[in-house]
Scaffold this active site. Structure first.
Site, PDB file in Angstrom:
ATOM      1  N   ASP A 118      -3.611   0.880  -0.730  1.00 36.99           N
ATOM      2  CA  ASP A 118      -4.051   0.326  -1.940  1.00 36.99           C
ATOM      3  C   ASP A 118      -3.261  -0.881  -2.579  1.00 36.99           C
ATOM      4  O   ASP A 118      -2.095  -0.885  -2.431  1.00 36.99           O
ATOM      5  CB  ASP A 118      -4.219   1.222  -2.952  1.00 36.99           C
ATOM      6  CG  ASP A 118      -5.202   2.304  -2.220  1.00 36.99           C
ATOM      7  OD1 ASP A 118      -6.051   2.137  -1.476  1.00 36.99           O
ATOM      8  OD2 ASP A 118      -5.059   3.503  -2.672  1.00 36.99           O
TER       9      ASP A 118
HETATM   10  N1  URA Z   1      -3.982   7.339   0.395  1.00 43.41           N
HETATM   11  C1  URA Z   1      -4.049   6.485  -0.855  1.00 43.41           C
HETATM   12  O1  URA Z   1      -4.761   7.190  -1.985  1.00 43.41           O
HETATM   13  N2  URA Z   1      -3.742   5.077  -1.254  1.00 43.41           N
HETATM   14  C2  URA Z   1      -3.327   4.571  -0.216  1.00 43.41           C
HETATM   15  O2  URA Z   1      -2.839   3.085  -0.437  1.00 43.41           O
HETATM   16  C3  URA Z   1      -2.849   5.147   1.077  1.00 43.41           C
HETATM   17  C4  URA Z   1      -3.313   6.553   1.099  1.00 43.41           C
END
Ligand code: URA
Length: 240
Positions: free
Chosen positions: A105
């Protein structure tokens, strides 16, 4: 590209082994810039039009495998519709066109792999491989034993039940908890959704490792090539 002998060029294009390439040349099946060549000594560059049985050959791009320590504030795509910085902005000096392997993310930091090897990406991101991913999360509050148990057993997030995940408290920071979380899946925002499901939303999230690959002391915003042993190691995990 520097000059290479024709038979080597054919091999680099994946058209034939070097020995087989010599046969093809002798048989008059190879043309350079429209002219049939049967001379073994001849050298070519990528600018030359090299054809086998009338079909253009191109050198297969070198396979590149990179580990990036992604900072927060970067998107894991090649282009962003809102013109935000992308992870590719952090990898300079690489000629090959790279693609992220899976995603992190915008507000997650940590280990992200980039490669131009589509097969590697396909294998690594295929759900059947269930490769282990280790995250360090700062979450709100202090989870109870029952809540941690739910995490370990599997949780309902939207229309999906997660498979058992690892959850270990590794520290406290004020009213927050630092936890090591291990998942084997890769659903969108999975760790955040799981933490929310037990009532302890994520404040900060960082991926530390994927299978045998760990960030170690790679600094945030920096990248490095994977070692051959690391590539072999992860492929063994996938094939095993
Ligand atoms: N899980 C999440 O919530 N975000 C990420 O970036 C990776 C795994």
């Amino acid at each position: 590209m520097e000059e290479v002998r024709l038979q080597k060029f054919l091999a680099l294009c994946g058209a034939a082994s070097r020995r087989k390439a010599e046969e093809l040349i002798k048989q008059g099946r190879v043309h350079i810039n429209g002219i049939t060549v049967t001379d073994m000594g001849i050298k070519v560059t990528e600018e030359d039009l090299v054809e086998l049985d009338g079909k253009r050959l191109r050198k297969e791009p070198k396979k590149v495998y990179i580990m990036l320590h992604k900072p927060t504030g970067y998107v894991t795509t090649s282009k962003d519709q809102f013109s935000r910085k992308t992870v590719l902005d952090l990898v300079e000096g690489i000629e090959e066109r790279l693609y992220p392997v899976g995603r992190l993310d915008y507000d997650t930091s940590g280990l992200l792999l980039l490669t131009n090897d589509g097969e590697f990406t396909f294998k690594l991101t295929h759900p059947k491989h269930e490769i282990e991913k280790v995250y360090i999360a700062r979450i709100q509050g202090i989870p109870s034993e029952a809540e941690m148990g739910n995490f370990r057993q599997g949780l309902r997030i939207e229309d999906y039940t997660t498979s058992p995940a690892g959850f270990r408290v590794i520290g406290k920071s004020g009213r927050d908890t630092l936890a090591e979380i291990i998942i084997h899946e890769g659903k969108n925002r999975q760790v955040r959704k799981m933490c929310e499901a037990i009532g302890h939303p994520v404040i900060e999230l960082k991926r530390e490792a994927i299978g045998n690959l760990a960030l170690g002391n790679l600094k945030e915003g920096h990248w490095r090539h994977l070692e051959l042993s690391e590539i072999k190691g992860i492929l063994t995990l996938l094939d095993g």
